[in-house]
Design a protein around this motif. Structure first.
Motif, mmCIF file in Angstrom:
data_model
loop_
_atom_site.group_PDB
_atom_site.id
_atom_site.type_symbol
_atom_site.label_atom_id
_atom_site.label_comp_id
_atom_site.label_asym_id
_atom_site.label_seq_id
_atom_site.Cartn_x
_atom_site.Cartn_y
_atom_site.Cartn_z
ATOM 1 N N LEU B 134 -12.667 12.399 -2.346
ATOM 2 C CA LEU B 134 -11.222 12.857 -2.216
ATOM 3 C C LEU B 134 -10.877 11.454 -3.052
ATOM 4 C CD1 LEU B 134 -10.239 13.353 0.828
ATOM 5 C CD2 LEU B 134 -9.832 15.010 -0.828
ATOM 6 N N PRO B 135 -9.855 11.704 -4.319
ATOM 7 C CA PRO B 135 -9.750 11.046 -4.779
ATOM 8 C C PRO B 135 -9.019 9.911 -3.816
ATOM 9 C CG PRO B 135 -8.477 12.820 -5.449
ATOM 10 C CD PRO B 135 -9.542 13.210 -4.758
ATOM 11 N N PHE B 136 -8.988 8.288 -4.533
ATOM 12 C CA PHE B 136 -8.003 7.739 -3.470
ATOM 13 C C PHE B 136 -7.221 6.947 -4.377
ATOM 14 C CE2 PHE B 136 -11.720 5.641 -5.445
ATOM 15 C CZ PHE B 136 -11.127 4.820 -6.140
ATOM 16 N N VAL B 137 -6.681 5.865 -3.578
ATOM 17 C CA VAL B 137 -5.601 5.048 -4.622
ATOM 18 C C VAL B 137 -4.907 3.631 -3.476
ATOM 19 C CG1 VAL B 137 -3.095 5.683 -2.911
ATOM 20 C CG2 VAL B 137 -2.620 4.905 -5.206
ATOM 21 N N VAL B 138 -5.278 2.664 -4.182
ATOM 22 C CA VAL B 138 -5.193 1.360 -3.409
ATOM 23 C C VAL B 138 -4.035 0.611 -4.002
ATOM 24 C CG1 VAL B 138 -7.709 1.171 -2.900
ATOM 25 C CG2 VAL B 138 -6.923 -0.021 -4.677
ATOM 26 N N ASP B 139 -3.157 0.692 -4.589
ATOM 27 C CA ASP B 139 -1.871 -0.122 -5.592
ATOM 28 C C ASP B 139 -0.822 0.379 -5.136
ATOM 29 O OD1 ASP B 139 -1.064 -1.513 -6.795
ATOM 30 O OD2 ASP B 139 -0.994 0.088 -8.448
ATOM 31 N N VAL B 140 0.187 -0.507 -5.042
ATOM 32 C CA VAL B 140 0.950 -0.042 -4.307
ATOM 33 C C VAL B 140 1.863 1.097 -5.232
ATOM 34 C CG1 VAL B 140 2.222 -2.315 -4.280
ATOM 35 C CG2 VAL B 140 3.164 -0.798 -2.440
ATOM 36 N N ASP B 141 2.109 0.134 -6.437
ATOM 37 C CA ASP B 141 3.157 1.062 -6.900
ATOM 38 C C ASP B 141 2.251 2.976 -7.581
ATOM 39 O OD1 ASP B 141 5.310 -0.730 -7.472
ATOM 40 O OD2 ASP B 141 3.058 -2.507 -8.813
ATOM 41 N N THR B 142 0.735 2.225 -8.157
ATOM 42 C CA THR B 142 0.682 3.580 -8.370
ATOM 43 C C THR B 142 0.443 5.052 -6.970
ATOM 44 O OG1 THR B 142 -1.287 2.367 -9.543
ATOM 45 C CG2 THR B 142 -2.198 4.630 -9.317
ATOM 46 N N ALA B 143 0.167 4.186 -5.807
ATOM 47 C CA ALA B 143 0.764 5.090 -5.177
ATOM 48 C C ALA B 143 1.972 5.556 -4.852
ATOM 49 C CB ALA B 143 -0.061 4.636 -3.579
ATOM 50 N N MET B 144 2.868 4.849 -4.749
ATOM 51 C CA MET B 144 3.912 5.488 -5.264
ATOM 52 C C MET B 144 4.550 6.328 -6.004
ATOM 53 S SD MET B 144 6.476 2.149 -4.757
ATOM 54 C CE MET B 144 8.098 3.173 -4.018
ATOM 55 N N GLN B 145 3.772 7.011 -6.948
ATOM 56 C CA GLN B 145 3.937 7.760 -8.294
ATOM 57 C C GLN B 145 3.577 9.087 -7.547
ATOM 58 O OE1 GLN B 145 1.786 6.445 -11.608
ATOM 59 N NE2 GLN B 145 3.110 4.491 -11.688
ATOM 60 N N LYS B 146 4.793 10.444 -8.343
ATOM 61 C CA LYS B 146 4.111 11.414 -7.632
ATOM 62 C C LYS B 146 2.946 12.132 -8.548
ATOM 63 C CE LYS B 146 8.035 13.986 -6.554
ATOM 64 N NZ LYS B 146 7.365 15.083 -5.350
ATOM 65 N N GLY B 352 13.696 -1.695 1.040
ATOM 66 C CA GLY B 352 12.530 -2.112 1.520
ATOM 67 C C GLY B 352 11.566 -0.371 1.438
ATOM 68 N N TYR B 353 10.789 -0.406 0.154
ATOM 69 C CA TYR B 353 9.983 0.851 1.235
ATOM 70 C C TYR B 353 8.251 0.528 1.342
ATOM 71 C CZ TYR B 353 13.135 2.733 -2.830
ATOM 72 O OH TYR B 353 14.060 3.321 -3.092
ATOM 73 N N ASN B 354 7.999 1.068 2.478
ATOM 74 C CA ASN B 354 6.729 1.138 2.507
ATOM 75 C C ASN B 354 5.313 2.256 2.459
ATOM 76 O OD1 ASN B 354 4.399 0.807 4.576
ATOM 77 N ND2 ASN B 354 4.355 2.246 5.464
ATOM 78 N N VAL B 355 4.999 2.004 1.943
ATOM 79 C CA VAL B 355 3.731 3.096 0.302
ATOM 80 C C VAL B 355 2.523 3.281 1.603
ATOM 81 C CG1 VAL B 355 2.739 3.513 -1.142
ATOM 82 C CG2 VAL B 355 5.311 2.306 -1.142
ATOM 83 N N LEU B 356 1.697 4.004 1.344
ATOM 84 C CA LEU B 356 -0.049 4.538 2.355
ATOM 85 C C LEU B 356 -0.567 4.558 0.901
ATOM 86 C CD1 LEU B 356 0.610 7.222 4.623
ATOM 87 C CD2 LEU B 356 0.972 5.148 5.566
ATOM 88 N N THR B 357 -1.278 3.810 1.294
ATOM 89 C CA THR B 357 -2.831 3.939 0.448
ATOM 90 C C THR B 357 -4.576 3.490 1.077
ATOM 91 O OG1 THR B 357 -3.174 1.062 1.092
ATOM 92 C CG2 THR B 357 -1.241 1.662 -1.938
ATOM 93 N N ASN B 358 -5.360 3.734 0.550
ATOM 94 C CA ASN B 358 -6.722 4.037 0.762
ATOM 95 C C ASN B 358 -7.457 2.529 1.455
ATOM 96 O OD1 ASN B 358 -6.431 6.311 -1.060
ATOM 97 N ND2 ASN B 358 -7.106 7.649 1.119
ATOM 98 N N ARG B 359 -6.528 1.669 2.012
ATOM 99 C CA ARG B 359 -7.010 0.536 2.285
ATOM 100 C C ARG B 359 -6.576 0.086 4.487
ATOM 101 N NH1 ARG B 359 -4.831 -4.223 -0.924
ATOM 102 N NH2 ARG B 359 -5.712 -3.660 -3.395
ATOM 103 N N PRO B 360 -7.538 -0.376 4.853
ATOM 104 C CA PRO B 360 -7.372 -0.627 6.259
ATOM 105 C C PRO B 360 -5.629 -0.751 6.587
ATOM 106 C CG PRO B 360 -8.228 -2.976 5.180
ATOM 107 C CD PRO B 360 -8.365 -1.489 4.430
ATOM 108 N N ALA B 361 -5.295 -0.811 7.742
ATOM 109 C CA ALA B 361 -4.283 -0.672 8.389
ATOM 110 C C ALA B 361 -3.826 -1.929 8.312
ATOM 111 C CB ALA B 361 -4.146 -0.219 9.729
ATOM 112 N N GLN B 362 -2.566 -2.340 8.042
ATOM 113 C CA GLN B 362 -2.052 -3.840 8.207
ATOM 114 C C GLN B 362 -1.757 -3.937 9.595
ATOM 115 O OE1 GLN B 362 1.921 -5.112 8.275
ATOM 116 N NE2 GLN B 362 1.049 -3.570 9.433
ATOM 117 N N ALA B 363 -1.797 -5.067 9.553
ATOM 118 C CA ALA B 363 -1.482 -5.667 11.084
ATOM 119 C C ALA B 363 -0.940 -7.112 10.447
ATOM 120 C CB ALA B 363 -2.096 -6.834 12.076
#
Lengths: 80, 748
Positions: B134-146, B352-363
């Motif tokens: 699948l296409p992926f996204v790892v950058d926070v600003d890119t991940a927010m865009q429609k 504040g915004y939380n954004v999902l990306t294709n990176r490991p879950a933060q701890a």
């Protein structure tokens, strides 16, 4: 009645930055907030803390609240 | 009885001293048992199959060939687990083992238990996985865009705007006052954008556990964790058993820093053990730790700030975007709340915004969310000071939060120590020391909330007059020493007569995780109260012995005495003498205390740093570093200093070198300590800690948590120092040599 400050992004759910609700302790206040302002329910269910007179309480239901206490609704807090 | 205020002012006998650490010999001789040191008869080795793709649908998993390999005893996938009770637990399980999709590079899809490591690895190679990329996204600003690839659907909270992609799960805002009025009153208004990378907690001990689970659900789990009760709750939920059936024992811990407040392998080891009928041990490799355990969030932050000619911040606004990997988290709320906490502001807003990306879950990582937000704010404050020709420390003093300040996140502060730390920094010789060419000095304030939480302590008076303390929080920062010290202080006996141990989950009631800088505060508080309960019982027994009323005896310096001449002239009895009569006077003597401790008291720190930047290579050398922090009361000052130094060093790494680097195919490129550069001793000068002691009114001895605040200021302090050394304003971390050199060359 206790005056409660609502954080910015929840004001949409209450219509006001400050709301007045009945409650003599932590749990009564949260219950009454949800009854009076159902829009707050999703966030309260996800978890909230209360700052009472400057101290943060995460979940102590029986923490007393005076009518003149400064009460601030806050997100549920975690640390590292 | 002395009042609480008197108690806090009292002179301490043991608290405040620097005894030899109780775990020292075990650790330096290698006798301490860490997660990977545990063995059991007939133990199997567990290994996990991880996929090196950032985003894919799992079409099928075929384990038939692997199952036939001699020596393989069990193989599991997500389908071996039953449905769990909450979204949160399901997220934890799906982070351990992918369900329908691989969500990041390194996400596990299956696990094997075999008689040895070689066979387990061979079995992993024999598992056939069919994936649809699948296409992926790892950058926070890119991940927010429609239009951005969506990591998980259906996770958006009700208050998130539809203008964003479904990766934006949560939004919050805090503040007060009217920003526009504030900007109108400013002599200078700046708007800047900042970025910070994901960094790993970098603990030296990888995650490790040993699990033994039988068909009736009775289970034992030994693991390195910051919270055995939390591990029990999560694993019991995932395995569908009652908590009492699962006993979790925490090993010694080789660092956690927040990263060991959740689970990554423990439910997998339990499930493999159940299926195989043998104990199963899993030890992560370093690569697995980097790829599949929690780094911090990465951030993208906008700041708009106005300042008057005199240095008063007239208005401040932050928009904070945190990416915490493939699962939702709450770190964005902590960032938004802490961003402006150091300042007394009339007009302030943080979003504040939380954004999902294709990176490991933060701890969680030490003061989660605060370093990133405060980096941006403190950088903006420093730039305004420079542009308005103001002293950066004096300006911070003018704006500093104090008792009565309405914090940007809502409450009004009680007694806090920020002004005292700033004044201490101002008087310190470091602030006036001369600087040479290519050198710069940076300053930053830091803040953390500090928490209390659920705590149980049991204190047993042994028949020989020694004392055993049982508490339930893994010791990650010297808590066994400080708890023993507080008990010795309260009981009036020598420290050497006390031993504090960490209980398993079935030996003591629930204790919250070792996090939030809570342990010395809340376990200490419970210990003092447990000691008071034991003293009361000893007084009662002696009164009975002396045939006088309980109120006619008092406890003083380890002895029970008649309260006054009217009570008689009996010889004082020591704790040791009373303990020796335990059996004859009513049986074993103990004190215990259970509490959800509140009133932890917020913490502030100020860091000063001098750097030298090599204009030919872009390398930054830390020349001098001084930390000022309010500890309330430093129970064991060496450990407090260690916390202040350790947090600073981790912050130095974050500022200068550490970052998760993803390539264009969404794969992590530096999953090892050779390519992921954490600071080593030779990179650093001696970090000078200056402890301030402003008693916390919420604790009997005035103790305040100290573990987290020290990682908050280094990011901005160093960036401000480098910016001043080079005359270039940096806004993106890390300040690695290529980045700094490129900026220097660009300027030329």
């Amino acid at each position: 009645m206790v005056k409660v400050k609502i954080w910015g992004s929840l004001v949409e759910a209450t219509g006001f930055e400050y709301v007045n609700v009945e409650g003599t302790n932590f749990i009564e206040l949260l219950e009454n907030l949800q009854l009076k302002y159902p829009g707050l329910r999703p966030q309260i269910q996800r978890g909230v803390s209360l700052a009472i007179d400057g101290k943060i309480y995460k979940e102590s239901w029986f923490t007393p609240i005076r009518k003149d206490s400064e009460v601030v609704l806050m997100p549920f807090m975690i640390g590292g | 009885m002395c009042s609480k205020k008197d108690e806090m002012k009292k002179k301490f006998r043991v608290v405040g001293t620097r005894p030899i650490r109780p775990d020292g010999i075990e650790k330096v001789t290698g006798q301490a048992l860490y997660g990977a040191d545990l063995h059991a008869p007939n133990m199997l080795v567990g290994k996990m199959l991880r996929i090196n793709e950032p985003h894919a649908i799992i079409k099928s998993i075929n384990i038939s060939k692997a199952q036939k390999l001699p020596g393989v005893k069990a193989i599991i996938t997500f389908q071996d687990f039953m449905e769990v009770s909450t979204n949160k637990t399901n997220d934890i399980l799906e982070n351990c083992l992918a369900n329908k999709k691989v969500l990041y590079d390194g996400h596990a899809v299956a696990a094997v238990a075999a008689i040895n490591s070689e066979i387990a690895k061979k079995a992993l190679d024999l598992i056939d996985i069919e994936l649809e990329m699948l296409p992926f996204v790892v950058d926070v600003d890119t991940a927010m865009q429609k239009g951005s690839p969506v990591v998980q659907l259906g996770r958006k909270h009700e208050n998130v705007s539809d203008d964003f992609s479904d990766n934006v799960t949560s939004f919050c805002s805090f503040g007060h006052g009217i920003l526009e009025d504030g900007y109108k009153n400013a002599a200078k208004v700046i708007e800047r954008s900042f970025k910070t990378p994901s960094v790993h907690q970098g603990y030296i001990e990888p995650h490790a556990c040993l699990a033994s689970m039988t068909a009736d659900g009775r289970s034992d789990l030994w693991c390195c964790t910051q919270g055995q009760y939390n591990v029990r709750a999560i694993c019991a939920d995932i395995m569908g058993i009652e908590e009492s059936k699962l006993r979790v024992t925490a090993s010694e811990i080789g660092g956690g820093f927040g990263g060991k407040t959740t689970v990554f392998i423990e439910p997998i080891a339990l499930a493999l053990s159940l299926k195989a009928g043998h104990p199963v041990k899993i030890v992560m490799t370093r690569e697995e730790v980097f790829k599949a355990t929690g780094p911090t969030v990465s951030s993208s932050i906008d700041i708009k700030m106005g300042m008057s000619k005199l240095g008063i911040i007239t208005a401040a606004h932050a928009v904070i975007r945190y990416e915490g990997g493939a699962f939702p988290n709450e770190t964005y709320e902590l960032g938004a709340q802490s961003a402006f906490a150091a300042y007394d502001l009339k007009a302030v807003k943080s979003e504040g915004y939380n954004v999902l990306t294709n990176r490991p879950a933060q701890a969680a990582y030490r003061a989660p969310g605060a370093p990133q937000a405060i980096f941006a704010v403190e950088s903006a404050v420093d730039e305004l000071c420079e542009q308005l020709n103001l002293d950066p420390l004096e300006t911070r003093l003018k704006n500093a939060a104090k008792k009565g300040t309405k914090a940007s996140y809502g409450p009004t502060f009680d007694e806090i120590g920020l002004i005292a730390t700033l004044e201490s920094a101002k008087k310190h010789p470091h602030y006036a020391a001369p600087l040479a060419q290519n050198q710069g000095r940076g300053i930053s304030c830091g803040f953390w909330f500090n928490f209390g939480g659920n705590t149980c302590v049991s204190l047993n008076i042994n028949f020989d007059g020694t004392v055993g303390i049982i508490e339930g929080n893994p010791d990650i920062g010297g808590s066994r020493a400080s708890i023993s010290q507080m008990a010795a202080e309260e009981l009036g006996i020598p420290l050497e007569r006390i031993r504090t141990v960490i209980a398993d989950t079935n030996s003591l009631g629930h204790n919250d995780v070792t996090d939030g800088s809570r342990v010395t505060f809340s376990v200490g508080l419970a210990t003092i109260k447990a000691a008071k309960a034991a003293k009361k019982e000893m007084c009662k027994r002696v009164a009975k012995l002396w045939k006088i009323h309980e109120d006619a005896v008092i406890w003083k310096d380890g002895y029970v005495l008649p309260a006054g001449p009217n009570a008689g002239d009996q010889e004082p009895l020591s704790l040791k003498e009373i303990a020796a009569m335990s059996a004859q006077t009513g049986g074993p003597i103990a004190g215990h205390h259970e509490v959800n401790a509140e009133g932890a008291g917020v913490s502030f720190g100020v860091h000063l740093v001098d750097v030298e930047v090599d204009p030919e290579t872009g390398q930054t050398k830390i020349l001098r570093y001084t930390v000022f922090q309010d500890a309330g009361k430093a129970v064991h000052p060496s450990y407090v200093e260690g916390q202040m130094q350790g947090g600073s060093v981790q912050g130095i790494g974050w500022a200068l070198n550490e970052e998760y680097i993803y390539d264009s195919s969404g794969k992590l490129q530096n999953s090892g300590f050779l390519d992921y550069r954490i600071p080593v001793a030779s990179d650093l000068p001696m970090i000078e800690p200056v402890i301030l002691e402003i008693p916390n009114p919420g604790h009997p001895y005035g103790v305040r948590g100290v573990g987290e605040t020290s990682i908050v200021p280094p990011l901005a302090a160093i960036c401000n120092a480098v910016s001043r050394a080079t005359n270039i304003r940096f806004t993106e971390l890390p300040l690695s040599p290529p980045k700094v050199l490129s900026a220097i060359l660009g300027k030329e």
